[in-house]
Design a protein around this motif. Sequence first.
Motif, mmCIF file in Angstrom:
data_model
loop_
_atom_site.group_PDB
_atom_site.id
_atom_site.type_symbol
_atom_site.label_atom_id
_atom_site.label_comp_id
_atom_site.label_asym_id
_atom_site.label_seq_id
_atom_site.Cartn_x
_atom_site.Cartn_y
_atom_site.Cartn_z
ATOM 1 N N GLY A 690 0.799 -1.214 0.000
ATOM 2 C CA GLY A 690 0.000 0.000 0.000
ATOM 3 C C GLY A 690 0.835 1.269 0.000
ATOM 4 O O GLY A 690 0.398 2.297 -0.520
ATOM 5 N N SER A 691 2.029 1.214 0.574
ATOM 6 C CA SER A 691 2.911 2.385 0.579
ATOM 7 C C SER A 691 3.760 2.480 -0.676
ATOM 8 O O SER A 691 4.317 3.542 -0.969
ATOM 9 N N PHE A 692 3.878 1.375 -1.424
ATOM 10 C CA PHE A 692 4.762 1.356 -2.594
ATOM 11 C C PHE A 692 4.257 2.294 -3.684
ATOM 12 O O PHE A 692 4.984 3.184 -4.149
ATOM 13 N N LEU A 693 3.011 2.102 -4.123
ATOM 14 C CA LEU A 693 2.501 2.889 -5.248
ATOM 15 C C LEU A 693 2.444 4.383 -4.956
ATOM 16 O O LEU A 693 2.879 5.185 -5.795
ATOM 17 N N PRO A 694 1.927 4.827 -3.786
ATOM 18 C CA PRO A 694 1.945 6.284 -3.549
ATOM 19 C C PRO A 694 3.343 6.882 -3.585
ATOM 20 O O PRO A 694 3.545 7.955 -4.145
ATOM 21 N N ILE A 695 4.307 6.183 -2.996
ATOM 22 C CA ILE A 695 5.669 6.722 -2.982
ATOM 23 C C ILE A 695 6.233 6.774 -4.397
ATOM 24 O O ILE A 695 6.843 7.773 -4.816
ATOM 25 N N VAL A 696 6.031 5.709 -5.178
ATOM 26 C CA VAL A 696 6.571 5.674 -6.536
ATOM 27 C C VAL A 696 5.910 6.731 -7.416
ATOM 28 O O VAL A 696 6.577 7.412 -8.213
ATOM 29 N N MET A 697 4.595 6.892 -7.294
ATOM 30 C CA MET A 697 3.889 7.835 -8.160
ATOM 31 C C MET A 697 4.168 9.291 -7.801
ATOM 32 O O MET A 697 4.148 10.169 -8.673
ATOM 33 N N LEU A 698 4.437 9.557 -6.519
ATOM 34 C CA LEU A 698 4.531 10.943 -6.078
ATOM 35 C C LEU A 698 5.955 11.447 -5.896
ATOM 36 O O LEU A 698 6.138 12.641 -5.648
ATOM 37 N N CYS A 699 6.940 10.587 -5.986
ATOM 38 C CA CYS A 699 8.307 11.056 -5.705
ATOM 39 C C CYS A 699 9.048 11.506 -6.954
ATOM 40 O O CYS A 699 10.247 11.779 -6.888
ATOM 41 N N GLY A 700 8.373 11.586 -8.103
ATOM 42 C CA GLY A 700 9.000 12.112 -9.302
ATOM 43 C C GLY A 700 9.686 11.091 -10.164
ATOM 44 O O GLY A 700 10.467 11.461 -11.056
ATOM 45 N N ILE A 701 9.434 9.797 -9.946
ATOM 46 C CA ILE A 701 10.049 8.764 -10.777
ATOM 47 C C ILE A 701 9.327 8.665 -12.112
ATOM 48 O O ILE A 701 9.941 8.680 -13.180
ATOM 49 N N TRP A 703 6.700 10.710 -13.249
ATOM 50 C CA TRP A 703 6.325 11.994 -13.858
ATOM 51 C C TRP A 703 6.885 13.131 -13.019
ATOM 52 O O TRP A 703 6.954 13.036 -11.801
ATOM 53 N N PRO A 704 7.316 14.227 -13.664
ATOM 54 C CA PRO A 704 7.884 15.348 -12.894
ATOM 55 C C PRO A 704 6.872 15.906 -11.887
ATOM 56 O O PRO A 704 5.676 15.998 -12.162
ATOM 57 N N ILE A 705 7.378 16.290 -10.725
ATOM 58 C CA ILE A 705 6.519 16.841 -9.677
ATOM 59 C C ILE A 705 5.873 18.148 -10.133
ATOM 60 O O ILE A 705 4.758 18.479 -9.719
ATOM 61 N N GLU A 706 6.551 18.878 -11.036
ATOM 62 C CA GLU A 706 6.000 20.154 -11.513
ATOM 63 C C GLU A 706 4.683 19.974 -12.265
ATOM 64 O O GLU A 706 3.918 20.940 -12.437
ATOM 65 N N GLY A 707 4.386 18.769 -12.728
ATOM 66 C CA GLY A 707 3.150 18.528 -13.461
ATOM 67 C C GLY A 707 2.033 17.973 -12.607
ATOM 68 O O GLY A 707 0.995 17.576 -13.143
ATOM 69 N N MET A 708 2.219 17.915 -11.285
ATOM 70 C CA MET A 708 1.211 17.337 -10.398
ATOM 71 C C MET A 708 0.235 18.397 -9.897
ATOM 72 O O MET A 708 0.486 19.610 -9.984
ATOM 73 N N TYR A 709 -0.879 17.907 -9.356
ATOM 74 C CA TYR A 709 -1.876 18.776 -8.734
ATOM 75 C C TYR A 709 -1.225 19.493 -7.543
ATOM 76 O O TYR A 709 -0.416 18.901 -6.820
ATOM 77 N N PRO A 710 -1.543 20.785 -7.334
ATOM 78 C CA PRO A 710 -0.859 21.558 -6.274
ATOM 79 C C PRO A 710 -0.883 20.911 -4.900
ATOM 80 O O PRO A 710 0.119 20.953 -4.173
ATOM 81 N N VAL A 715 2.140 17.071 -0.547
ATOM 82 C CA VAL A 715 2.296 15.715 -0.014
ATOM 83 C C VAL A 715 3.607 15.110 -0.484
ATOM 84 O O VAL A 715 4.346 14.505 0.305
ATOM 85 N N ALA A 716 3.913 15.279 -1.769
ATOM 86 C CA ALA A 716 5.131 14.690 -2.327
ATOM 87 C C ALA A 716 6.386 15.258 -1.679
ATOM 88 O O ALA A 716 7.393 14.553 -1.526
ATOM 89 N N PHE A 717 6.327 16.504 -1.267
ATOM 90 C CA PHE A 717 7.497 17.151 -0.666
ATOM 91 C C PHE A 717 7.976 16.402 0.576
ATOM 92 O O PHE A 717 9.186 16.320 0.830
ATOM 93 N N PHE A 718 7.022 15.835 1.358
ATOM 94 C CA PHE A 718 7.377 15.221 2.633
ATOM 95 C C PHE A 718 7.605 13.714 2.516
ATOM 96 O O PHE A 718 7.924 13.073 3.522
ATOM 97 N N LEU A 719 7.450 13.124 1.360
ATOM 98 C CA LEU A 719 7.692 11.689 1.215
ATOM 99 C C LEU A 719 9.189 11.394 1.298
ATOM 100 O O LEU A 719 10.019 12.220 0.894
ATOM 101 N N PRO A 720 9.562 10.207 1.780
ATOM 102 C CA PRO A 720 10.990 9.939 2.027
ATOM 103 C C PRO A 720 11.846 9.843 0.773
ATOM 104 O O PRO A 720 13.063 9.997 0.869
ATOM 105 N N LEU A 721 11.264 9.598 -0.418
ATOM 106 C CA LEU A 721 12.088 9.420 -1.612
ATOM 107 C C LEU A 721 12.047 10.597 -2.568
ATOM 108 O O LEU A 721 12.766 10.584 -3.575
ATOM 109 N N THR A 722 11.242 11.625 -2.297
ATOM 110 C CA THR A 722 11.107 12.726 -3.251
ATOM 111 C C THR A 722 12.389 13.539 -3.351
ATOM 112 O O THR A 722 12.988 13.661 -4.432
ATOM 113 N N LYS A 723 12.816 14.118 -2.254
ATOM 114 C CA LYS A 723 14.030 14.933 -2.270
ATOM 115 C C LYS A 723 15.283 14.108 -2.589
ATOM 116 O O LYS A 723 16.147 14.564 -3.341
ATOM 117 N N PRO A 724 15.437 12.893 -2.035
ATOM 118 C CA PRO A 724 16.600 12.082 -2.433
ATOM 119 C C PRO A 724 16.631 11.774 -3.929
ATOM 120 O O PRO A 724 17.713 11.717 -4.525
#
Length: 770
Positions: A690-701, A703-710, A715-724
Amino acid sequence: MDAESEGVPPIEPAAPQMDLAARRRLFMSQPSTLATRKQQAVCVRRAHKMYGTVKNPNIVLDGLNMTVPKGSIYGLLGASGCGKTTLLSCIVGRRRLNSGEIWVLGGRPGSRGSGVPGPRIGYMPQEVALYGEFNMRETMRYFGLIAGMASGDIEDRTEFLLKLLNLPNASRFVKNLSGGQQRRVSLAAALLQEPELLILDEPTVGVDPVLRQSIWDHLVDITQNGNTTVIITTHYIDECAQAQVIGLLRGGKMLAEESPVFLREKYNADSLEAVFLKLSVLQNAGKRRRSSIAQEIIEQVDVPAISNPALDLSDEANPEISGEFGDNISMSSHGRDPITASAAPAPPLPPEDETPTSWTYNFNVMSINHLHALIWKNFLWMMRNVGVMLFIVGLPVVQIVLYCYAIGHDPTGLKIAVSNHEMDENMITYQYCPVRPGCNQTMLSCRYLDMLRVNKSVVVKFLKSDEDAFREVSLGKAWGALVFPSNYSDSLVERTESGRFSDDATLETAEVSVRLDMSNQQISTLLYRDLQYTFFDFVAAILDDCDVNSKLGRVPLDWQEPIYGDRNPNFTDFAAPGVILTIIFFLSVAITSGAMLIERNEGMLERCLVAGITGAEILFSQVLTQFTVMLSQTIFVLLFSFYFFEVTLRGDIWLVLFLCVLNGLCGMSFGFVIACAVDTERTATYVAMGSFLPIVMLCGIIWPIEGMYPLLKIVAFFLPLTKPTESLRSILQRGWGINNPVVYNGFIMISTWVLVFLILTILLLKFKKG
């Protein structure tokens, strides 16, 4: 049994409005109470309705007083589900009393210097709670190291216990033993360090009568000198005849606590089983209409002499029916719940004098003996499961190989349907379109199609009409249709030479009509790009052959070398940072959560905690051993990514390695949280998936984060894999160092999540019981 019958004066309940000084005076007015407690091995008192209860989700221990003299064998008897194991969990410090007090070996369980949980207690749980991959000698060595025993002492005790319990050769693996032999090994592990308090939860289940008697003889022998106290629970009631004291527990209430001889005489019974049956009937007699059987038993027993409130025969009692050997069933809503009912709060007891320790004691959060045992055990388990470990280490390599071979490459062999009116019927029949090189301005359509076929690996199929070409696309046999007018070459030359003076007819016949199947975004986008880029190259090649500057055929934009990245970027380089981090992160989650859950569900985790292992020690040992696995996985993934498949690497490889290791530690920590928060492997799998898909979809792998809903950007900013992921992409593609904010923000974010997950794990290990 009530405390008064043991010569211990009860503590009268204090009024809720009493101040602290009055409560202390009330407590100190009974000096014999504390002295008597310290003369007992175990004392559990005042867990009753006025002061509260001890409970788990299924068992309520209500009105329970229990005293275990030092140097005795105490038999705790009762049917399954009556609360024996729950009570033992309180004694060993794995559960807390909601109210009341419990004393074990002169102190409160878990207090400073009490040794409980710890080496002063030998504990055998109901389940086997042993590692099947270890042999018996290794099992004894593990528990001996936890207790701080010397190697020679461990060996001597092992040989003695194997002979005592009639066990086979010590080199036999636990998983190859029978069920009864496994339980005897579990008993040997509890007896190993000769503890002061030995707690055995149904040790004789599945043991033949001869060996059962041998075990009881040994228990009697070790309690002769008064240095060892034994609490034993069993279903075989009459085997406790050798115990000095037995406690009969039923429905969370202590029916009696006396010597076996006294109970048989008092209740006029030939066996302890008959005593238990009579006490059960007496317990029920006050809670429902008395039957003829109950009346007969009451006449045989001196009822007024019974002082135990659990056997209160008053018809005013809580109207429950307690089945002969089952759980309580409420017969009326008027009965007061002993847990939720409001009652006067108990006066706080004054703090006991704890064992004096130096100020450095507070910094001794880990024991060398415990860490030695845990790390040795973890590495030994890995050595005994070579196949599993090879699979674990090789799995990320397989995944990165599959990714590099399957993702990011331009599709080839795309079919294009062509209706070329410059070709005659024979050319279409034989699928032949003549290419005339040099400054030859005839059959230019064939030259363009040849460049498209050679440079872009497009498969061209010639059809006789436009409708046939379009039908080929509509049937899914081609990804696009091209239509060339009959005078395409002449019109293209005239358009190039006349420029803005060309008429509309010339401009129209100099165009190629294109219709694509746009249902697949990736393929249609790439085909759209290839058709245009090939045309630019086609025009430039003709102009060069005719000694004309090729820039005349290009769009007036000068595409110079990019500052970062390649002129033709590929999806492999874009997604590689996120894929690498995701593989390392979630494999670490799976490994650590699986290892912890196996230990807990097999009972080993609980047994180790009772032996004195702390949550911090378990966590540190798991981090250390699993770190070696994670590090090997990381090294293999990076080797295959950068040196076998040549994924773009412009930055420092050591910076990449450090970030990947931190990411693996974060995954391990998340796995610890999952293992401590859930109860089964299935639930852990659901949480991880359940945690795999949200992290993969939202961390910029993907699709670019700039194209996501505001809102998702937050939410993506605080995920553990986004900034890394952004950090690793900047290192690989841009060559940035740790001094760049984008890079070091990734390190800060992943380190913060590691600390958060580790703190959560320690808190769950400390406060989540069972």
